[in-house]
Design an enzyme around this catalytic site. Structure first.
Site, PDB file in Angstrom:
ATOM      1  N   LYS A  16       0.812  -1.222   0.000  1.00 46.06           N
ATOM      2  CA  LYS A  16       0.000   0.000   0.000  1.00 46.06           C
ATOM      3  C   LYS A  16       0.857   1.288   0.000  1.00 46.06           C
ATOM      4  O   LYS A  16       2.059   1.244   0.258  1.00 46.06           O
ATOM      5  CB  LYS A  16      -0.920  -0.027   1.228  1.00 46.06           C
ATOM      6  CG  LYS A  16      -1.922  -1.195   1.205  1.00 46.06           C
ATOM      7  CD  LYS A  16      -2.927  -1.080   2.340  1.00 46.06           C
ATOM      8  CE  LYS A  16      -3.906  -2.242   2.345  1.00 46.06           C
ATOM      9  NZ  LYS A  16      -4.962  -2.083   3.375  1.00 46.06           N
ATOM     10  N   GLU A  18      -9.688 -11.006  -7.393  1.00 44.42           N
ATOM     11  CA  GLU A  18      -8.792  -9.850  -7.238  1.00 44.42           C
ATOM     12  C   GLU A  18      -7.639  -9.896  -8.240  1.00 44.42           C
ATOM     13  O   GLU A  18      -7.272  -8.864  -8.819  1.00 44.42           O
ATOM     14  CB  GLU A  18      -8.277  -9.797  -5.789  1.00 44.42           C
ATOM     15  CG  GLU A  18      -9.398  -9.478  -4.803  1.00 44.42           C
ATOM     16  CD  GLU A  18      -8.977  -9.556  -3.331  1.00 44.42           C
ATOM     17  OE1 GLU A  18      -9.841  -9.304  -2.471  1.00 44.42           O
ATOM     18  OE2 GLU A  18      -7.799  -9.846  -3.039  1.00 44.42           O
ATOM     19  N   HIS A  58      -2.238  -5.534   1.712  1.00 48.52           N
ATOM     20  CA  HIS A  58      -3.518  -6.244   1.609  1.00 48.52           C
ATOM     21  C   HIS A  58      -3.233  -7.663   1.150  1.00 48.52           C
ATOM     22  O   HIS A  58      -2.339  -7.882   0.336  1.00 48.52           O
ATOM     23  CB  HIS A  58      -4.422  -5.569   0.575  1.00 48.52           C
ATOM     24  CG  HIS A  58      -5.577  -6.442   0.148  1.00 48.52           C
ATOM     25  ND1 HIS A  58      -6.738  -6.497   0.852  1.00 48.52           N
ATOM     26  CD2 HIS A  58      -5.690  -7.336  -0.876  1.00 48.52           C
ATOM     27  CE1 HIS A  58      -7.555  -7.382   0.274  1.00 48.52           C
ATOM     28  NE2 HIS A  58      -6.939  -7.905  -0.778  1.00 48.52           N
ATOM     29  N   ASN A  65      -1.956   0.306   6.733  1.00 49.32           N
ATOM     30  CA  ASN A  65      -1.419  -0.951   7.279  1.00 49.32           C
ATOM     31  C   ASN A  65      -0.556  -1.740   6.298  1.00 49.32           C
ATOM     32  O   ASN A  65      -0.406  -2.951   6.419  1.00 49.32           O
ATOM     33  CB  ASN A  65      -2.543  -1.797   7.881  1.00 49.32           C
ATOM     34  CG  ASN A  65      -3.558  -2.247   6.843  1.00 49.32           C
ATOM     35  OD1 ASN A  65      -3.465  -1.875   5.682  1.00 49.32           O
ATOM     36  ND2 ASN A  65      -4.506  -3.063   7.264  1.00 49.32           N
ATOM     37  N   PHE A 100     -15.525   3.927   7.035  1.00 47.78           N
ATOM     38  CA  PHE A 100     -14.177   4.295   6.609  1.00 47.78           C
ATOM     39  C   PHE A 100     -13.967   4.158   5.100  1.00 47.78           C
ATOM     40  O   PHE A 100     -12.850   4.319   4.608  1.00 47.78           O
ATOM     41  CB  PHE A 100     -13.124   3.469   7.363  1.00 47.78           C
ATOM     42  CG  PHE A 100     -13.279   1.971   7.238  1.00 47.78           C
ATOM     43  CD1 PHE A 100     -12.805   1.309   6.116  1.00 47.78           C
ATOM     44  CD2 PHE A 100     -13.876   1.236   8.252  1.00 47.78           C
ATOM     45  CE1 PHE A 100     -12.933  -0.069   5.989  1.00 47.78           C
ATOM     46  CE2 PHE A 100     -14.010  -0.149   8.133  1.00 47.78           C
ATOM     47  CZ  PHE A 100     -13.538  -0.793   7.002  1.00 47.78           C
ATOM     48  N   TYR A 156     -12.710  -2.432  -3.432  1.00 46.63           N
ATOM     49  CA  TYR A 156     -13.223  -2.441  -2.059  1.00 46.63           C
ATOM     50  C   TYR A 156     -14.747  -2.361  -1.989  1.00 46.63           C
ATOM     51  O   TYR A 156     -15.291  -1.954  -0.962  1.00 46.63           O
ATOM     52  CB  TYR A 156     -12.589  -1.299  -1.262  1.00 46.63           C
ATOM     53  CG  TYR A 156     -11.157  -1.585  -0.839  1.00 46.63           C
ATOM     54  CD1 TYR A 156     -10.855  -2.662  -0.011  1.00 46.63           C
ATOM     55  CD2 TYR A 156     -10.112  -0.755  -1.243  1.00 46.63           C
ATOM     56  CE1 TYR A 156      -9.562  -2.927   0.391  1.00 46.63           C
ATOM     57  CE2 TYR A 156      -8.805  -1.012  -0.837  1.00 46.63           C
ATOM     58  CZ  TYR A 156      -8.541  -2.101  -0.016  1.00 46.63           C
ATOM     59  OH  TYR A 156      -7.255  -2.358   0.392  1.00 46.63           O
TER      60      TYR A 156
HETATM   61  P1  CMP Z   1      -7.533  -4.520   3.623  1.00 52.08           P
HETATM   62  O1  CMP Z   1      -7.118  -5.933   3.894  1.00 52.08           O
HETATM   63  O2  CMP Z   1      -6.888  -3.863   2.456  1.00 52.08           O
HETATM   64  O3  CMP Z   1      -9.114  -4.496   3.402  1.00 52.08           O
HETATM   65  C1  CMP Z   1      -9.967  -3.500   3.934  1.00 52.08           C
HETATM   66  C2  CMP Z   1      -9.196  -2.405   4.555  1.00 52.08           C
HETATM   67  O4  CMP Z   1      -9.946  -1.477   5.283  1.00 52.08           O
HETATM   68  C3  CMP Z   1      -8.253  -2.977   5.579  1.00 52.08           C
HETATM   69  O5  CMP Z   1      -7.205  -3.645   4.906  1.00 52.08           O
HETATM   70  C4  CMP Z   1      -7.863  -1.752   6.381  1.00 52.08           C
HETATM   71  O6  CMP Z   1      -6.696  -1.140   5.908  1.00 52.08           O
HETATM   72  C5  CMP Z   1      -9.051  -0.841   6.165  1.00 52.08           C
HETATM   73  N1  CMP Z   1      -9.698  -0.599   7.432  1.00 52.08           N
HETATM   74  C6  CMP Z   1     -10.246  -1.509   8.241  1.00 52.08           C
HETATM   75  N2  CMP Z   1     -10.746  -0.891   9.345  1.00 52.08           N
HETATM   76  C7  CMP Z   1     -10.494   0.421   9.208  1.00 52.08           C
HETATM   77  C8  CMP Z   1     -10.746   1.554   9.987  1.00 52.08           C
HETATM   78  N3  CMP Z   1     -11.387   1.455  11.167  1.00 52.08           N
HETATM   79  N4  CMP Z   1     -10.340   2.744   9.534  1.00 52.08           N
HETATM   80  C9  CMP Z   1      -9.708   2.838   8.331  1.00 52.08           C
HETATM   81  N5  CMP Z   1      -9.440   1.806   7.540  1.00 52.08           N
HETATM   82  C10 CMP Z   1      -9.816   0.605   7.981  1.00 52.08           C
END
Ligand code: CMP
Length: 139
Positions: free
Chosen positions: A10, A127, A116, A113, A58, A50
């Site tokens: 990311k 995907e 993914h 984070n 979010f 998404y």
């Molecule tokens: P990902 O595995 O890419 O799939 C969904 C994403 O939503 C997840 O990783 C997080 O990065 C994001 N996400 C989940 N919870 C929150 C949150 N509370 N605030 C912002 N982003 C979130």
């Protein structure tokens, strides 16, 4: 069984020049990077990717973040690759991620984070098809 999974490095990680560091953890976990491309996601791509989260509070923040800078999309292959990659990524929230996982090592927050990974083999296929043509995956 040998499986494939889909990964995204990311924008928070590409911005800190961590592509190679993330890839080193992936390869050390026994996964092979059999497809890889650096792209800037469009809003349309991120919203489609998404789509399952579109009702979440979010969602807007997530799409903004994923289109804020370069990402590296990847196809990973290995024994039980879907679970193997989720294990090495660590928990979504880096404060809950186990030592040695990518998110424990590199993630900044639950949103930023670093990576993914697909949550099932079925979603992995969907995907992968969103970002790769067959000719760009060389196993
Ligand atoms: P990902 O595995 O890419 O799939 C969904 C994403 O939503 C997840 O990783 C997080 O990065 C994001 N996400 C989940 N919870 C929150 C949150 N509370 N605030 C912002 N982003 C979130």
């Amino acid at each position: 069984a040998i499986q494939r999974t889909f990964s995204i490095i990311k924008p928070d990680a590409t911005e800190r020049n961590l592509t190679g560091a993330v890839n080193a953890v992936i390869e050390k976990a026994g996964l092979r990077i059999i497809g890889q491309r650096r792209i800037k996601m469009t809003r349309e791509q991120a919203e489609r990717f998404y789509d399952v989260h579109k009702e979440r509070p979010f969602f807007g923040e997530l799409v903004d973040f994923m289109t804020s800078g370069p990402v590296v999309v990847q196809v990973l292959e290995g024994e039980n690759a879907v679970k193997a990659y989720r294990d090495v990524m660590g928990a979504t929230n880096p404060t809950e991620a186990a030592d040695g996982t990518i998110r424990k090592l590199f993630a900044k927050s639950i949103g930023e984070n670093s990576v993914h990974g697909s949550d099932s083999e079925e979603n992995a296929a969907i995907e992968i098809a969103q970002f790769f043509s067959l000719a760009d995956i060389v196993g």
